[in-house]
Design a protein around this motif. Structure first.
Motif, short mmCIF file in Angstrom:
data_model
loop_
_atom_site.label_atom_id
_atom_site.label_comp_id
_atom_site.label_asym_id
_atom_site.label_seq_id
_atom_site.Cartn_x
_atom_site.Cartn_y
_atom_site.Cartn_z
N UNK A 82 0.66 -1.26 -0.13
CA UNK A 82 0.01 0.03 0.17
C UNK A 82 0.74 1.32 0.04
N UNK A 83 1.81 1.05 -0.99
CA UNK A 83 2.57 2.37 -1.29
C UNK A 83 3.99 2.09 -0.73
N UNK A 110 1.63 -13.47 -10.97
CA UNK A 110 0.09 -12.88 -11.35
C UNK A 110 0.01 -11.66 -11.64
N UNK A 111 0.77 -10.81 -11.17
CA UNK A 111 0.54 -9.30 -11.33
C UNK A 111 0.80 -9.14 -12.86
N UNK A 112 1.59 -9.97 -13.42
CA UNK A 112 1.88 -9.57 -14.83
C UNK A 112 0.91 -10.16 -15.80
N UNK A 113 0.15 -11.15 -15.44
CA UNK A 113 -0.90 -11.54 -16.31
C UNK A 113 -2.34 -10.99 -15.65
N UNK A 114 -2.24 -10.22 -14.69
CA UNK A 114 -3.64 -9.32 -14.05
C UNK A 114 -4.53 -10.22 -13.52
N UNK A 115 -4.20 -11.68 -13.21
CA UNK A 115 -5.29 -12.36 -12.48
C UNK A 115 -4.74 -13.14 -11.32
N UNK A 116 -4.93 -12.24 -10.28
CA UNK A 116 -4.10 -12.55 -8.77
C UNK A 116 -4.77 -13.87 -8.39
N UNK A 117 -4.26 -14.66 -7.24
CA UNK A 117 -4.63 -15.66 -6.65
C UNK A 117 -6.09 -15.45 -5.78
N UNK A 118 -7.20 -15.12 -6.40
CA UNK A 118 -8.15 -14.53 -5.49
C UNK A 118 -8.85 -15.75 -4.63
N UNK A 119 -8.86 -16.88 -5.32
CA UNK A 119 -9.39 -18.15 -4.24
C UNK A 119 -8.62 -18.29 -3.19
N UNK A 120 -7.24 -18.27 -3.22
CA UNK A 120 -6.29 -18.51 -2.07
C UNK A 120 -6.63 -17.30 -1.17
N UNK A 121 -6.44 -16.11 -1.57
CA UNK A 121 -6.53 -14.83 -0.99
C UNK A 121 -7.97 -14.82 -0.04
N UNK A 122 -9.01 -15.21 -0.70
CA UNK A 122 -10.24 -15.22 0.08
C UNK A 122 -10.23 -16.33 1.07
N UNK A 123 -9.79 -17.41 0.81
CA UNK A 123 -9.76 -18.47 1.91
C UNK A 123 -8.69 -17.97 3.00
N UNK A 124 -7.71 -17.61 2.72
CA UNK A 124 -6.78 -17.11 3.59
C UNK A 124 -7.41 -16.17 4.60
N UNK A 125 -8.10 -15.08 4.14
CA UNK A 125 -8.85 -13.97 4.66
C UNK A 125 -9.85 -14.51 5.59
N UNK A 128 -13.89 -11.93 2.90
CA UNK A 128 -12.97 -12.56 1.91
C UNK A 128 -12.98 -11.76 0.55
N UNK A 129 -14.20 -11.33 0.37
CA UNK A 129 -14.28 -10.45 -1.07
C UNK A 129 -13.65 -9.11 -0.96
N UNK A 130 -13.90 -8.43 0.24
CA UNK A 130 -13.59 -7.00 0.25
C UNK A 130 -11.86 -7.03 0.20
N UNK A 131 -11.18 -8.07 0.72
CA UNK A 131 -9.86 -8.14 1.01
C UNK A 131 -9.10 -8.13 -0.44
N UNK A 132 -9.82 -8.72 -1.31
CA UNK A 132 -9.32 -8.89 -2.72
C UNK A 132 -8.63 -7.76 -3.30
N UNK A 133 -9.76 -6.69 -2.97
CA UNK A 133 -9.43 -5.24 -3.45
C UNK A 133 -8.34 -4.41 -2.98
N UNK A 134 -7.98 -5.01 -1.85
CA UNK A 134 -7.07 -4.01 -1.16
C UNK A 134 -5.79 -4.71 -0.75
N UNK A 135 -5.44 -6.00 -0.77
CA UNK A 135 -4.33 -6.64 -0.31
C UNK A 135 -3.81 -7.50 -1.47
#
Lengths: 379, 379
Positions: free
Chosen positions: B106-107, B212-227, B274-281
């Motif tokens: 975040x900066x 994933x940053x290069x292909x613009x498709x982050x690991x949303x499944x894993x991130x949501x579960x983690x969160x 889980x969902x809101x986390x994807x946008x911010x982390x």
């Protein structure tokens, strides 16, 4: 006295078709299911009076193979320390029955069984189940075996919940009910853990809307994550500390190998648990069976408690002090409700460092308590 | 006295390049990193004597935006209830500094920042970090701001761990250390939860080996579960029960809607988290920062404790009785170690039903304790 593990020797899983398309299982939710095949094992001999049957209900990922071995004496059934000659569920005295439960994946009809209407595995077309549906199938198995009444029904965790439901549905059939490390009502946190596990499975691209059995690529990512997370809740924090502490894998000093992979021994353990689970359990069964637990709440209906009280079952409720999946408060709630209704109930909290998994182990006083309860019931 | 939330009004995130390719950050692990840009915010005014600076260290998924708002007065910084005029971190008296930490997303420079050697995001080529690296960067930020010594360093959870490390690395620079809901050493269970979260992220096919940053498709499944899983550990069981109980979504009776999706309110809550986390982390930041926590163990080195004792910092350690992520035993261990070394240490366990998240809330006695400690330090 032969009390060694595996003292039952070779045991075998039987199968029986208990419901058919013409005589289907009518589920509590209204849907019909047939055929229903059930895998089960029995140990010991049914008495001529048919009055020595003890029914064992397994936990979430258990199976019918509770005791003895299937050829490798080193790999005995999941409750072999409890079941056998001279053990608390003494096969010299009792005829012990253990089926794989409805919706399971180890011989009994479940979501990966073929749907007779399509010839394909049910997948998500498998009906939602309730705890009472397990009992309906268990009772049909008893009928199949020519047994009217159980000397005892015994179960840990989800198994204990089935025992409780049986005492609600047909208390006259259960003389002694042994409910170990169970709950009559999951908390929000209990549900939350299961919910995240289900999400991990259903969000796995390989879940394929529940059709993975057809393409032979099960949701291994989701299953492994679900199992790893569940294992954290099965062990107490104390047990994890004792078993793994902060020890690293290998012998190198910490700084030289720090990475994002499996550095700590506890990580290796969890990974191993996740991997071995993939070979032996099915993702859809995991979804359906955990959901049954979430919704289970028999005491919400006052009539259910009255039925237990009228039926004459006698209860033993056992909890473990380090169990934080279903802590002692869950057991106390069962005990309080039963006692309030005048049901004869014994309660014991066993000291054990091993958390929820303790019900599969032999912490001091645990097996002795079950043995004494069943002996007392005999008098 | 303006103590309403958001009383600081509009605040702004600044950025500073604190290390360059020619003047790189030398990490504890030996690798060099440059440039390092740091995002930070400040609130209040630095005194002419430059002796009123309070440094705020954020938790795992926090950021530099601790107080005030960035345009929408309804959305204030994550510790706005603590920082502002008349609040415990009183911006009428203190000059408060809060940076986004190294490895963040975040900066401040982290794994998704461009690697100057390739022009691509670092991905897994980003070096492993240690707690002391955060402090090195924080200290350079102080230098950049022309401040020699802190009136206080304050942090919760991972933030508290940074404060502790600061008191090890440069105790002469920290007059008062406030360590809230933190740990000097994670347990096997703590590590286990983070390990499963990391596995969920790294096993997600979209993780793409960290590219994933290069292909613009982050690991949303894993991130949501983690969160989702992490959120279970942030709330106490009691708080979850109070907040959600076993309540279902919607108004229909249970039987009519039972399914495998989001039936219970607690499931809806977790999904939302889980969902809101994807946008911010960012997934890689999650991996790197949790790993820093796993390895943190400053008291393993007796010299570290001696350095704190010699440096003259004064400590306030705060825990919350329902926090089971870092329970009071973690705080007591810090207190015991510090007191044994003769470090002036105040300790308070605050009653709060809200678990680990309590450090972001205002349970009775919590803010008052911090305020009194900083006031006492002033005398």
């Amino acid at each position: 006295m032969p009390t060694a593990e595996g003292s039952l020797g070779f045991t075998r899983t039987e199968r029986a078709v208990l419901f058919t398309g013409d005589d289907p299982l009518v589920l509590a939710g209204g849907r019909r299911l047939g055929p229903v095949e059930v895998a089960y094992e029995t140990y010991g001999t049914l008495s001529p009076e048919r009055d020595n049957a003890v029914f064992v209900c397994h936990a979430l990922t258990g199976d019918a193979h509770a005791a003895g071995h299937h050829g490798d004496p080193g790999r005995v059934g999941w409750w072999d320390n409890l079941i056998g000659p001279g053990k608390p569920l003494d096969t010299d005295r009792f005829f012990v029955i253990c089926p794989n439960l409805l919706g399971g994946c180890q011989g009994t009809t479940g979501p990966t069984s073929p749907d007779p209407h399509t010839g394909r595995p049910y997948g998500l077309d498998f009906p939602m189940l309730q705890m009472t549906d397990f009992v309906t199938v268990h009772r049909r198995l008893l009928e199949h075996l020519g047994i009217d009444r159980l000397r005892a029904a015994v179960g840990g965790s989800l198994g204990g919940m089935q025992v409780l439901q049986w005492a609600v549905d047909a208390p006259e059939q259960v003389r002694d009910a042994v409910v170990v490390a169970a709950s009559s009502r999951l908390t929000a946190q209990n549900i939350a853990f299961s919910a995240v596990a289900r999400e991990a499975i259903m969000r796995d691209p390989d879940f394929s809307d529940g059709r993975y059995a057809e393409n032979g690529r099960p949701p291994h990512l989701g299953m492994a994550i679900a199992r790893m997370m569940a294992h954290i809740t099965y062990l107490s924090e104390e047990a994890m500390t004792e078993k793994f502490g902060r020890r690293l894998q290998g012998d190198e000093p910490a700084g030289s190998r720090m990475g994002l992979g499996v550095d700590f021994q506890v990580e290796s353990y969890l990974n191993h648990q996740g991997e071995t689970f993939l070979d032996r359990f099915d993702a859809l069964s995991y979804l359906y069976l955990t959901r049954v637990m979430d919704y289970f709440d028999p005491f919400a209906d006052p009539a259910a408690v009255e039925r237990i009280a009228d039926g004459g079952s006698r209860f033993l409720v056992v909890s473990f002090d380090s169990d934080w999946r279903f802590d002692t408060a869950h057991s106390r709630r069962i005990v309080r409700t039963l006692e309030h209704a005048g049901v004869p109930t014994s309660f014991r909290e066993i000291r054990s460092a091993w958390g929820h998994d303790s019900f599969l182990l032999r912490p001091p006083g645990y097996h002795e308590t079950i043995e004494a309860f069943l002996d007392g019931a005999a008098r």
